[in-house]
Design a protein around this motif. Structure first.
Motif, short mmCIF file in Angstrom:
data_model
loop_
_atom_site.label_atom_id
_atom_site.label_comp_id
_atom_site.label_asym_id
_atom_site.label_seq_id
_atom_site.Cartn_x
_atom_site.Cartn_y
_atom_site.Cartn_z
N MET A 192 0.81 -1.19 0.00
CA MET A 192 0.00 0.00 0.00
C MET A 192 0.85 1.26 0.00
N ARG A 193 2.11 1.13 0.46
CA ARG A 193 2.97 2.30 0.54
C ARG A 193 3.05 3.07 -0.79
N PRO A 194 3.27 2.39 -1.93
CA PRO A 194 3.34 3.15 -3.19
C PRO A 194 2.05 3.89 -3.52
N TYR A 195 0.91 3.29 -3.20
CA TYR A 195 -0.37 3.94 -3.50
C TYR A 195 -0.57 5.18 -2.64
N ILE A 196 -0.16 5.10 -1.38
CA ILE A 196 -0.25 6.27 -0.50
C ILE A 196 0.68 7.37 -1.00
N LYS A 197 1.91 7.00 -1.34
CA LYS A 197 2.90 8.00 -1.78
C LYS A 197 2.51 8.65 -3.10
N GLU A 198 1.88 7.88 -3.99
CA GLU A 198 1.46 8.42 -5.28
C GLU A 198 0.14 9.19 -5.20
N GLY A 199 -0.52 9.14 -4.07
CA GLY A 199 -1.78 9.86 -3.91
C GLY A 199 -3.00 9.10 -4.37
N VAL A 200 -2.84 7.81 -4.71
CA VAL A 200 -3.99 7.01 -5.12
C VAL A 200 -4.94 6.85 -3.94
N LEU A 201 -4.37 6.66 -2.74
CA LEU A 201 -5.14 6.59 -1.50
C LEU A 201 -4.71 7.71 -0.58
N GLN A 202 -5.65 8.23 0.19
CA GLN A 202 -5.29 9.23 1.19
C GLN A 202 -4.86 8.56 2.49
N SER A 203 -5.48 7.42 2.80
CA SER A 203 -5.13 6.71 4.03
C SER A 203 -5.71 5.30 3.99
N PHE A 204 -5.21 4.46 4.89
CA PHE A 204 -5.79 3.15 5.15
C PHE A 204 -5.50 2.80 6.60
N PRO A 225 -7.34 1.00 15.35
CA PRO A 225 -6.36 0.71 14.30
C PRO A 225 -5.45 1.92 14.07
N VAL A 226 -4.33 1.66 13.43
CA VAL A 226 -3.39 2.73 13.06
C VAL A 226 -3.83 3.27 11.70
N ARG A 227 -3.91 4.58 11.59
CA ARG A 227 -4.23 5.22 10.31
C ARG A 227 -2.93 5.58 9.62
N PHE A 228 -2.70 5.01 8.45
CA PHE A 228 -1.50 5.28 7.67
C PHE A 228 -1.80 6.34 6.63
N THR A 229 -0.94 7.34 6.56
CA THR A 229 -1.08 8.44 5.61
C THR A 229 0.27 8.71 4.94
N LYS A 230 0.27 9.61 4.00
CA LYS A 230 1.52 10.00 3.33
C LYS A 230 2.52 10.56 4.35
N GLU A 231 2.00 11.21 5.37
CA GLU A 231 2.87 11.83 6.37
C GLU A 231 3.52 10.83 7.33
N ASN A 232 2.89 9.67 7.56
CA ASN A 232 3.47 8.75 8.56
C ASN A 232 3.87 7.38 8.03
N ILE A 233 3.59 7.07 6.79
CA ILE A 233 3.82 5.71 6.26
C ILE A 233 5.28 5.28 6.36
N ASP A 234 6.21 6.20 6.22
CA ASP A 234 7.63 5.82 6.26
C ASP A 234 8.14 5.56 7.67
N LYS A 235 7.34 5.83 8.67
CA LYS A 235 7.73 5.53 10.06
C LYS A 235 7.59 4.04 10.37
N TYR A 236 6.92 3.28 9.48
CA TYR A 236 6.60 1.88 9.73
C TYR A 236 7.39 0.97 8.81
N ASP A 237 7.93 -0.09 9.38
CA ASP A 237 8.63 -1.13 8.63
C ASP A 237 7.73 -2.35 8.58
N PHE A 238 7.23 -2.67 7.42
CA PHE A 238 6.31 -3.79 7.27
C PHE A 238 7.04 -5.09 7.00
N GLY A 239 8.36 -5.07 7.07
CA GLY A 239 9.13 -6.30 6.88
C GLY A 239 9.16 -6.79 5.46
N ILE A 240 8.91 -5.91 4.53
CA ILE A 240 8.89 -6.31 3.11
C ILE A 240 10.13 -5.79 2.43
#
Length: 81
Positions: A1-13, A66-81
């Protein structure tokens, strides 16, 4: 989901943090069920906050937001991928 958030396809999940869920899922059993106390909406679980039942059925207890992931915070998380 990270690429979709960064590209603006999604605002959050939203996702639940499985590490937090593992820590808190034992709390009601240990603190209440073993003592014969019922679990009720709004009950405070020490160290975890208030819990509530899922509206669709009383078998499911929701213990954490749940944690809300956005463009501003997505890089704080390591999803192990």
């Amino acid at each position: 989901m990270r690429p979709y958030i960064k590209e603006g396809v999604l605002q959050s999940f939203y996702l639940w943090d499985p590490r937090a869920a593992r820590r808190i899922d034992r709390a009601p059993s240990r603190n209440f069920l073993l003592d014969g106390k019922p679990i009720t909406d709004g009950m405070d679980v020490p160290g975890h906050g208030k819990i509530f039942h899922q509206h669709a059925g009383r078998q499911t207890v929701i213990m954490a937001d749940p944690v809300r992931f956005t463009k501003e915070n997505i890089d704080k998380y390591d999803f192990g991928i």
